[in-house]
Design an enzyme around this catalytic site. Structure first.
Site, PDB file in Angstrom:
ATOM      1  N   SER A   6       3.156  -0.542   6.017  1.00 25.60           N
ATOM      2  CA  SER A   6       4.389  -0.299   6.771  1.00 25.60           C
ATOM      3  C   SER A   6       5.305  -1.517   6.800  1.00 25.60           C
ATOM      4  CB  SER A   6       4.047   0.145   8.196  1.00 25.60           C
ATOM      5  OG  SER A   6       3.214  -0.803   8.843  1.00 25.60           O
ATOM      6  N   ASP A  28      -6.725  -6.455   4.300  1.00 23.61           N
ATOM      7  CA  ASP A  28      -6.072  -5.140   4.322  1.00 23.61           C
ATOM      8  C   ASP A  28      -6.125  -4.596   5.742  1.00 23.61           C
ATOM      9  OD1 ASP A  28      -5.153  -2.587   3.966  1.00 23.61           O
ATOM     10  OD2 ASP A  28      -6.734  -1.955   2.583  1.00 23.61           O
ATOM     11  N   GLY A  29      -4.937  -4.405   6.327  1.00 21.15           N
ATOM     12  CA  GLY A  29      -4.851  -3.799   7.644  1.00 21.15           C
ATOM     13  C   GLY A  29      -4.068  -4.630   8.621  1.00 21.15           C
ATOM     14  N   GLY A  30      -2.930  -4.111   9.059  1.00 22.71           N
ATOM     15  CA  GLY A  30      -2.140  -4.811  10.054  1.00 22.71           C
ATOM     16  C   GLY A  30      -1.435  -6.045   9.553  1.00 22.71           C
ATOM     17  N   SER A  71       0.833  -1.202   0.000  1.00 24.67           N
ATOM     18  CA  SER A  71       0.000   0.000   0.000  1.00 24.67           C
ATOM     19  C   SER A  71       0.866   1.249   0.000  1.00 24.67           C
ATOM     20  CB  SER A  71      -0.913   0.016   1.228  1.00 24.67           C
ATOM     21  OG  SER A  71      -1.524   1.282   1.374  1.00 24.67           O
ATOM     22  N   MET A  85     -11.748  -6.141   5.371  1.00 22.39           N
ATOM     23  CA  MET A  85     -10.907  -5.215   6.119  1.00 22.39           C
ATOM     24  C   MET A  85     -10.558  -5.823   7.473  1.00 22.39           C
ATOM     25  SD  MET A  85     -10.199  -2.587   4.288  1.00 22.39           S
ATOM     26  CE  MET A  85      -9.449  -1.613   5.602  1.00 22.39           C
ATOM     27  N   GLY A 129      -9.353   3.799   6.880  1.00 20.57           N
ATOM     28  CA  GLY A 129      -9.123   5.218   7.046  1.00 20.57           C
ATOM     29  C   GLY A 129      -7.695   5.602   7.381  1.00 20.57           C
ATOM     30  N   PHE A 130      -6.975   4.726   8.067  1.00 12.70           N
ATOM     31  CA  PHE A 130      -5.616   5.060   8.481  1.00 12.70           C
ATOM     32  C   PHE A 130      -4.725   3.823   8.438  1.00 12.70           C
ATOM     33  CE2 PHE A 130      -8.328   8.201  10.472  1.00 12.70           C
ATOM     34  CZ  PHE A 130      -7.649   9.394  10.216  1.00 12.70           C
ATOM     35  N   GLY A 131      -3.473   4.021   8.069  1.00 14.44           N
ATOM     36  CA  GLY A 131      -2.511   2.948   8.084  1.00 14.44           C
ATOM     37  C   GLY A 131      -1.924   2.766   9.473  1.00 14.44           C
ATOM     38  N   GLY A 132      -1.146   1.696   9.637  1.00 20.63           N
ATOM     39  CA  GLY A 132      -0.433   1.477  10.878  1.00 20.63           C
ATOM     40  C   GLY A 132      -1.249   0.928  12.030  1.00 20.63           C
TER      41      GLY A 132
END
Length: 227
Positions: free
Chosen positions: A197, A174-176, A9, A136, A141-144
């Site tokens: 990240s 998607d996410g973490g 991403s 999700m 809305g936010f990365g990390g």
């Protein structure tokens, strides 16, 4: 058994040097482009003109994730840019089947995303209309953010439904996603992994991509449920 795919991403990339940042992930299967409008989610990132330029210079296909309101209106415009895939949120679409068909008609694969607390069951009848289902694993809305293990049962239910239907639908998470979470997501049934990240925060993004892919595929070989 299909190959596990890694989609870094660019939400975690250096936005001032996007072309160079794209070159750093040339070994990935696609680049995940997060589009946020500060309405559907409380953040603002990229819009059509910037995505069009990214499409023009990217060495790998674009996988757009539209975290935007009024998806029925805007998603087809992203497909018209020539993107490989365009994913809209079910929560932001009035007519998701019609929208998925419009995306395909414009040459893009159609993806549909669900927030962590959105049930997958109401959408299982339309598996034949989409190419990818994005579960999700954080709030959009936010990365990390930290991976939500509470989403694993939903991934398993989605995998069972896809396998049972015979539809060729990828299950994206998607996410973490990181070296410490990708095996759990793969075991549950995901086969496309968005990592921000974990790739761009690494000293060697190409090595990070290879390690993530290897971890997911090792889980599959060990008996995970990815097809």
């Amino acid at each position: 058994m299909s190959r596990c795919c890694i989609h870094p991403s660019i939400l975690s990339a250096d936005f001032v040097n996007l072309e160079a940042e794209l070159a750093r992930i040339g070994s990935a299967d696609a680049v995940h482009v997060d589009v946020m409008d500060n309405h559907f989610v409380p953040n603002l990132t990229l819009g059509l003109p910037v995505v069009e330029r990214i499409q023009a210079v990217s060495p790998i296909p674009l996988d757009a994730h539209l975290m935007i309101a009024d998806a029925d209106r805007w998603a087809p415009l992203y497909a018209e840019l020539g993107l490989a895939s365009v994913t809209f949120h079910a929560e932001a679409a009035i007519a998701p089947i019609k929208l998925a068909r419009e995306l395909r008609a414009r040459g893009a694969k159609a993806g549909m995303a669900l927030r962590p607390t959105t049930a997958v069951e109401p959408y299982l009848d339309m598996l034949g209309e989409i190419d990818m289902l994005l579960i999700m694993t954080v709030e959009p809305g936010f990365g990390g953010q930290a991976f939500l293990d509470a989403t694993l049962p939903k991934i398993r239910r989605a995998r069972a439904a896809v396998d049972g239907s015979g539809a060729k639908v990828a299950i994206q998470v998607d996410g973490g996603i990181s070296a410490s979470t990708i095996e759990r997501a793969a075991e549950a049934g995901a086969d496309v992994f968005v990592a921000g990240s974990a790739v761009y925060g690494a000293a060697d993004p190409a090595a990070a991509i290879a390690a993530l892919r290897a971890a997911a595929e090792a889980t599959v070989r060990a008996g995970g449920s990815v097809r």
